[in-house]
Write an enzyme that holds these catalytic residues in place. Sequence first.
Site, PDB file in Angstrom:
ATOM      1  CG  HIS A  49      -1.862   1.137   1.238  1.00 59.40           C
ATOM      2  ND1 HIS A  49      -2.958   1.192   0.409  1.00 59.40           N
ATOM      3  CD2 HIS A  49      -1.849   2.301   1.937  1.00 59.40           C
ATOM      4  CE1 HIS A  49      -3.595   2.343   0.606  1.00 59.40           C
ATOM      5  NE2 HIS A  49      -2.939   3.030   1.527  1.00 59.40           N
ATOM      6  CG  ASP A 102      -7.270  -7.631   8.307  1.00 60.55           C
ATOM      7  OD1 ASP A 102      -7.644  -6.899   7.361  1.00 60.55           O
ATOM      8  OD2 ASP A 102      -7.002  -7.198   9.446  1.00 60.55           O
TER       9      ASP A 102
HETATM   10  C1  GAR Z   1       1.620   0.865  -6.285  1.00 63.28           C
HETATM   11  O1  GAR Z   1       1.939   2.171  -5.882  1.00 63.28           O
HETATM   12  C2  GAR Z   1       0.880   0.153  -5.168  1.00 63.28           C
HETATM   13  O2  GAR Z   1       1.329   0.489  -3.891  1.00 63.28           O
HETATM   14  C3  GAR Z   1      -0.517   0.643  -5.398  1.00 63.28           C
HETATM   15  O3  GAR Z   1      -0.687   0.627  -6.792  1.00 63.28           O
HETATM   16  C4  GAR Z   1       0.587   0.868  -7.409  1.00 63.28           C
HETATM   17  C5  GAR Z   1       0.839  -0.231  -8.413  1.00 63.28           C
HETATM   18  O4  GAR Z   1       1.998   0.045  -9.160  1.00 63.28           O
HETATM   19  N1  GAR Z   1      -1.500  -0.193  -4.746  1.00 63.28           N
HETATM   20  C6  GAR Z   1      -2.598   0.272  -4.183  1.00 63.28           C
HETATM   21  O5  GAR Z   1      -2.893   1.455  -4.180  1.00 63.28           O
HETATM   22  C7  GAR Z   1      -3.465  -0.785  -3.530  1.00 63.28           C
HETATM   23  N2  GAR Z   1      -4.517  -0.157  -2.800  1.00 63.28           N
HETATM   24  P1  GAR Z   1       2.628  -1.073 -10.094  1.00 63.28           P
HETATM   25  O6  GAR Z   1       1.483  -1.641 -10.940  1.00 63.28           O
HETATM   26  O7  GAR Z   1       3.620  -0.302 -10.931  1.00 63.28           O
HETATM   27  O8  GAR Z   1       3.268  -2.097  -9.233  1.00 63.28           O
END
Ligand code: GAR
EC number: 2.1.2.2
Length: 206
Positions: A114, A146
């Site tokens: 996250h 969870d």
């Molecule tokens: C990342 O920043 C991840 O932390 C976020 O989406 C992005 C995916 O980047 N996830 C969330 O916000 C989950 N709630 P990526 O596709 O380049 O790995």
Amino acid sequence: MSVAEPLTLAVLVSGNGSNLQAIIDRIEAGEIHARIACVISNVHGVFALERARRHGIPTVIHANGAFATRREYDNALVEVLRTHRVELVVLAGFMRILSDVMIGAFPGAVINIHPALLPAFPGLHAQKQALEYGVKFSGCTVHFVDNGTDTGPIILQAVVPVMQDDSEESLSRRILQEEHRIFPESIRLFAEGKLSFHGRQVRISS
Ligand code: GAR
């Protein structure tokens, strides 16, 4: 001496897949004793799928619209994961909330990244939330999943400064650099059996 089998992973994605790439790179470098059995996307045509194909990893599209309810979606997802004998489910930018069906099927074996220092700024647009709140530091969190949204036991976190002139994009980029470090590292710790639960605290053994 017998060598333990690599940990079998599924990586679930919805977009660019830069975290997927960081995990692939650490596995290919021999730094994580794991193999990715499949990359599963809930969205067609995302770049994460192309990244998987370039590394010869099977891909599965598990589209949002194909199931009437969240539980039906998750039941079918569990079946795919079982078919691939998955031991750890890795949510790498998977923009979909999982139900108790998935969590129950893989207790203590679903992890998520996250882009904020939980418990601050859970849910969508975490970087935007941080900017609007005016925090001076933000970062990223790897946690077990969870039944809540971004509420599970925390494995690793990393902190980055928030600059006065940051945009959502510039802050996201700075956070992503840390994501690419702590997410593979969390998987390595899991694969080496170094994580244990004490209540909701995750302890790391050396
Ligand atoms: C990342 O920043 C991840 O932390 C976020 O989406 C992005 C995916 O980047 N996830 C969330 O916000 C989950 N709630 P990526 O596709 O380049 O790995």
